[in-house]
Scaffold this motif. Structure first.
Motif, PDB file in Angstrom:
ATOM      1  N   LYS A 166       0.766  -1.260   0.173  1.00 51.55           N
ATOM      2  CA  LYS A 166       0.268  -0.073   0.058  1.00 51.55           C
ATOM      3  C   LYS A 166       0.642   1.138   0.098  1.00 51.55           C
ATOM      4  CE  LYS A 166      -4.081  -2.062   1.914  1.00 51.55           C
ATOM      5  NZ  LYS A 166      -5.423  -1.766   2.750  1.00 51.55           N
ATOM      6  N   THR A 167       1.927   1.155  -0.529  1.00 48.69           N
ATOM      7  CA  THR A 167       2.749   2.247  -0.352  1.00 48.69           C
ATOM      8  C   THR A 167       3.635   2.760  -1.780  1.00 48.69           C
ATOM      9  OG1 THR A 167       3.410   1.844   2.129  1.00 48.69           O
ATOM     10  CG2 THR A 167       4.921   3.554   0.779  1.00 48.69           C
ATOM     11  N   PHE A 168       3.372   3.683  -2.308  1.00 49.57           N
ATOM     12  CA  PHE A 168       4.063   4.138  -3.578  1.00 49.57           C
ATOM     13  C   PHE A 168       4.933   5.236  -3.152  1.00 49.57           C
ATOM     14  CE2 PHE A 168       3.679   6.886  -7.530  1.00 49.57           C
ATOM     15  CZ  PHE A 168       4.638   6.054  -7.956  1.00 49.57           C
ATOM     16  N   ILE A 169       6.328   4.953  -3.363  1.00 52.54           N
ATOM     17  CA  ILE A 169       7.389   5.941  -3.154  1.00 52.54           C
ATOM     18  C   ILE A 169       7.855   6.437  -4.643  1.00 52.54           C
ATOM     19  CG2 ILE A 169       9.792   6.459  -2.388  1.00 52.54           C
ATOM     20  CD1 ILE A 169       9.316   4.106  -0.310  1.00 52.54           C
ATOM     21  N   ASN A 174      11.508  11.209 -11.875  1.00 53.79           N
ATOM     22  CA  ASN A 174      11.226   9.764 -12.640  1.00 53.79           C
ATOM     23  C   ASN A 174       9.802   9.697 -12.994  1.00 53.79           C
ATOM     24  OD1 ASN A 174      13.559   7.977 -13.107  1.00 53.79           O
ATOM     25  ND2 ASN A 174      14.218   8.936 -11.087  1.00 53.79           N
ATOM     26  N   TYR A 175       8.970  10.311 -11.962  1.00 55.70           N
ATOM     27  CA  TYR A 175       7.437   9.633 -12.203  1.00 55.70           C
ATOM     28  C   TYR A 175       6.655  10.672 -13.091  1.00 55.70           C
ATOM     29  CZ  TYR A 175       2.719   9.153 -11.080  1.00 55.70           C
ATOM     30  OH  TYR A 175       1.141   8.880 -11.130  1.00 55.70           O
ATOM     31  N   PRO A 229      -3.621   7.451 -10.622  1.00 53.43           N
ATOM     32  CA  PRO A 229      -4.670   6.669 -11.161  1.00 53.43           C
ATOM     33  C   PRO A 229      -4.451   5.000 -11.000  1.00 53.43           C
ATOM     34  CG  PRO A 229      -3.548   7.668 -12.906  1.00 53.43           C
ATOM     35  CD  PRO A 229      -2.979   8.174 -11.585  1.00 53.43           C
ATOM     36  N   HIS A 230      -3.103   4.750 -10.848  1.00 50.79           N
ATOM     37  CA  HIS A 230      -2.713   3.403 -10.694  1.00 50.79           C
ATOM     38  C   HIS A 230      -3.206   3.031  -9.339  1.00 50.79           C
ATOM     39  CE1 HIS A 230       0.626   5.590  -9.239  1.00 50.79           C
ATOM     40  NE2 HIS A 230       1.145   4.449  -8.583  1.00 50.79           N
ATOM     41  N   ILE A 231      -3.216   3.892  -8.485  1.00 53.19           N
ATOM     42  CA  ILE A 231      -3.744   3.633  -7.077  1.00 53.19           C
ATOM     43  C   ILE A 231      -5.299   3.873  -6.659  1.00 53.19           C
ATOM     44  CG2 ILE A 231      -3.421   4.060  -4.690  1.00 53.19           C
ATOM     45  CD1 ILE A 231      -0.552   5.428  -5.409  1.00 53.19           C
ATOM     46  N   PHE A 232      -5.856   4.926  -7.213  1.00 53.89           N
ATOM     47  CA  PHE A 232      -7.015   5.180  -7.016  1.00 53.89           C
ATOM     48  C   PHE A 232      -8.183   5.021  -8.050  1.00 53.89           C
ATOM     49  CE2 PHE A 232      -4.095   7.798  -4.277  1.00 53.89           C
ATOM     50  CZ  PHE A 232      -4.703   7.193  -2.808  1.00 53.89           C
ATOM     51  N   GLN A 394       9.269  -3.076  -5.116  1.00 56.62           N
ATOM     52  CA  GLN A 394       8.009  -3.286  -4.617  1.00 56.62           C
ATOM     53  C   GLN A 394       7.406  -1.881  -4.214  1.00 56.62           C
ATOM     54  OE1 GLN A 394       8.752  -5.928  -1.249  1.00 56.62           O
ATOM     55  NE2 GLN A 394       7.395  -7.025  -2.155  1.00 56.62           N
ATOM     56  N   PHE A 395       8.184  -0.864  -3.814  1.00 61.92           N
ATOM     57  CA  PHE A 395       7.560   0.208  -3.512  1.00 61.92           C
ATOM     58  C   PHE A 395       7.558   1.164  -4.590  1.00 61.92           C
ATOM     59  CE2 PHE A 395       8.958  -1.441   0.444  1.00 61.92           C
ATOM     60  CZ  PHE A 395       8.022  -1.058   1.350  1.00 61.92           C
ATOM     61  N   THR A 396       8.265   1.137  -5.655  1.00 58.73           N
ATOM     62  CA  THR A 396       8.154   2.150  -6.851  1.00 58.73           C
ATOM     63  C   THR A 396       7.541   2.013  -8.098  1.00 58.73           C
ATOM     64  OG1 THR A 396      10.494   1.297  -7.403  1.00 58.73           O
ATOM     65  CG2 THR A 396      10.555   3.237  -5.847  1.00 58.73           C
ATOM     66  N   ARG A 397       7.442   0.637  -8.571  1.00 56.69           N
ATOM     67  CA  ARG A 397       6.981   0.075  -9.479  1.00 56.69           C
ATOM     68  C   ARG A 397       5.443   0.208  -9.780  1.00 56.69           C
ATOM     69  NH1 ARG A 397       9.233  -5.524 -11.682  1.00 56.69           N
ATOM     70  NH2 ARG A 397       6.979  -5.623 -12.403  1.00 56.69           N
ATOM     71  N   LEU A 398       4.884   0.921 -10.768  1.00 57.26           N
ATOM     72  CA  LEU A 398       3.728   1.303 -10.675  1.00 57.26           C
ATOM     73  C   LEU A 398       2.703  -0.157 -10.770  1.00 57.26           C
ATOM     74  CD1 LEU A 398       3.400   4.197 -13.309  1.00 57.26           C
ATOM     75  CD2 LEU A 398       3.800   4.276 -10.982  1.00 57.26           C
ATOM     76  N   ASP A 399       3.100  -0.794 -11.356  1.00 58.69           N
ATOM     77  CA  ASP A 399       2.174  -2.164 -11.630  1.00 58.69           C
ATOM     78  C   ASP A 399       2.310  -2.988 -10.259  1.00 58.69           C
ATOM     79  OD1 ASP A 399       4.921  -2.943 -11.995  1.00 58.69           O
ATOM     80  OD2 ASP A 399       4.485  -4.244 -13.623  1.00 58.69           O
ATOM     81  N   ARG A 400       3.093  -2.638  -9.526  1.00 62.20           N
ATOM     82  CA  ARG A 400       3.122  -3.675  -8.395  1.00 62.20           C
ATOM     83  C   ARG A 400       1.916  -3.052  -7.179  1.00 62.20           C
ATOM     84  NH1 ARG A 400       7.539  -6.825  -7.447  1.00 62.20           N
ATOM     85  NH2 ARG A 400       6.391  -7.474  -5.596  1.00 62.20           N
ATOM     86  N   TYR A 401       1.448  -1.928  -7.319  1.00 67.63           N
ATOM     87  CA  TYR A 401       0.522  -1.409  -6.395  1.00 67.63           C
ATOM     88  C   TYR A 401      -0.734  -2.297  -6.665  1.00 67.63           C
ATOM     89  CZ  TYR A 401      -0.673   2.261  -3.219  1.00 67.63           C
ATOM     90  OH  TYR A 401      -0.796   2.729  -2.005  1.00 67.63           O
TER      91      TYR A 401
END
Ligand code: TRP
Length: 443
Positions: A166-169, A174-175, A229-232, A394-401
């Protein structure tokens, strides 16, 4: 430098607190009650604390010492976040760091320790912004250096124990280039704020580069769920709570100001006090002077030496005087550090009593602190050593979220127009802003 040698900063008449400068006019440090008044935030008073405690203890959790001890002392709309939680409605956390140095110090940990506690307690998503672009603009560093500092700091942040599901760094450098939604929010915010306004809020002047002038929009954008958008799942209406040190408040005053004009929710805030430099609350910690703070890279021996040699003491000049009159906890940096990092409330109160009465000597107080910090830093180093590329991924890749499915799309509106003046409905629903609304100051 001797133990009680204060650094040679000039005295100021009124406390100065902004993202780039913190200076207090008294040796007790910043007057936080006055700051609440000046900034127009709310004190975390007994009533808010009691409500917080009731809600978390009902779910078998504890109130963090940072809250009980007034380290997080001020807020904006925390009560609304608590209400959402009671109603099982979603919210998320947002915090960040400007990675200006390789080694983080104890003070940098404060917002992350609090945020980790809040994430664990409320089980909510979290976004962490690394403003490496900000450091590029403000410091004499190359983009390459700023980017690499982000990765180093990411390891320290991950070591604080966030939930990888549940954490996106993300690093701005880069983002942002890969996220249309984040960029669009930046543009919406930039359109709402004039040069005159940022001058007023941040003190920018005619010779500041234009990057600085538009930077506040970049720190504001993560306050809006549609930037991720990849989270919410594209939802624009998820409430946001931002734990930060009070010097970051100007960014979020601006954010809260523009939010209604974009039909977004205002972010809620939790403000912390500053972590004092070893030389005393009136002086500043400086990354270029390693003796002003304890770094997360320090060895046990370095910690011991720094505390013994530099920690400003509220003790008396001689043992006899100390026994007779007692020490002053209000200015004693070792005691203040224990207030941050000694978990046991009872022991802390005992130390306060014994030190103030003269029963406990400065040397004994320092010894206790040295042990607490050596343990804390050793644990941090152990956790950090386990952070490898796969963990960072795990914390930074968009598709891992993993959160998207927690945020089902809102039902489509029936097409009927909302009644004008129905304030509640308006703030709960989030409508697409019409471009042009803001610059003209309309809506
Ligand atoms: N500007 C902050 C710093 O220099 C970093 C930051 C970005 C931040 N977003 C934030 C801090 C949100 C707290 C909350 O450290």
């Amino acid at each position: 430098m001797t133990e009680n040698d204060k650094s040679s900063q000039p005295k100021v008449e009124q406390d100065v607190v902004n993202p780039w400068e913190v200076q207090s006019s008294s040796d007790k440090g910043v007057d936080y009650d006055k700051l609440i008044e000046r900034f127009g935030s709310s004190k975390i008073d007994d009533a808010v604390l009691a409500r917080f405690e009731k809600i978390v203890t009902a779910r078998g959790k504890k109130v963090h010492p940072f809250l009980k001890r007034g380290i997080f002392f001020s807020h904006r709309q925390l009560d609304e976040i608590l209400t959402l939680y009671e109603q099982n409605k979603p919210f998320y956390l947002y915090t960040g760091r400007g990675p200006s140095s390789q080694a983080m110090h104890l003070g940098h940990l404060i917002p992350f320790v609090m945020t980790q506690y809040l994430q664990e307690t409320f089980d909510v998503p979290l976004v962490i912004q690394l403003t490496d672009d900000e450091k590029f603009l403000w410091k004499d560093l190359t983009l390459e250096e700023c980017e690499s500092l982000s990765w180093e700091n990411t390891k320290d942040i991950i070591a604080c124990g966030f939930n990888p599901e549940k954490t996106f760094i993300f690093s701005d450098l880069n983002y942002i280039g890969s996220s249309k939604e984040f960029y669009w929010n930046m543009k919406r915010i930039e359109k709402c704020v004039t040069f005159n306004q940022v001058k007023g809020i941040f003190g920018f002047g005619d010779s500041d580069c234009i990057g600085k002038i538009s930077f506040p929009a970049i720190q504001a954008a993560p306050s809006f769920s549609s930037s991720f958008p990849h989270i919410f799942n594209g939802r624009k209406d998820i409430a946001c709570l931002i734990p930060c040190a009070i010097d970051q408040d100007p960014y979020f005053r601006m954010t809260r100001d523009v939010a209604p004009r974009l039909h977004y929710r205002k972010p809620a805030l939790l403000h912390s006090v500053f972590f004092p430099a070893l030389q005393g609350a009136q002086t500043k910690m400086s990354a270029s002077d390693p003796n002003t703070s304890i770094f997360l890279t320090d060895t046990a021996a370095q910690i011991k030496k720094k505390i013994n040699k530099y920690a400003y003491s509220g003790g008396r000049d001689t043992i006899e005087e100390h026994r007779q009159y007692g020490g002053n906890c209000d200015v004693d940096v070792s005691f203040q550090y224990l207030e941050f990092f000694l978990e046991d409330d009872e022991e802390l109160e005992q130390i306060r009593k014994d030190y103030s009465s003269g029963k406990m000597l400065t040397g004994e107080l320092k010894q206790r602190l040295i042990k607490v910090l050596q343990d804390l830093v050793a644990l941090h180093q152990e956790c950090r050593a386990k952070v490898d590329k796969a963990v960072i991924d795990q914390f930074t890749r968009l598709d891992r979220y993993k959160c998207c499915e927690d945020f089902p799309p809102l039902p489509q509106s029936s097409g009927k127009k909302k009644k004008k003046g129905d304030k509640k409905q308006l703030s709960e629903s989030v409508q697409e802003m019409k471009v042009g609304d803001c610059a003209n100051g309309k809506s």
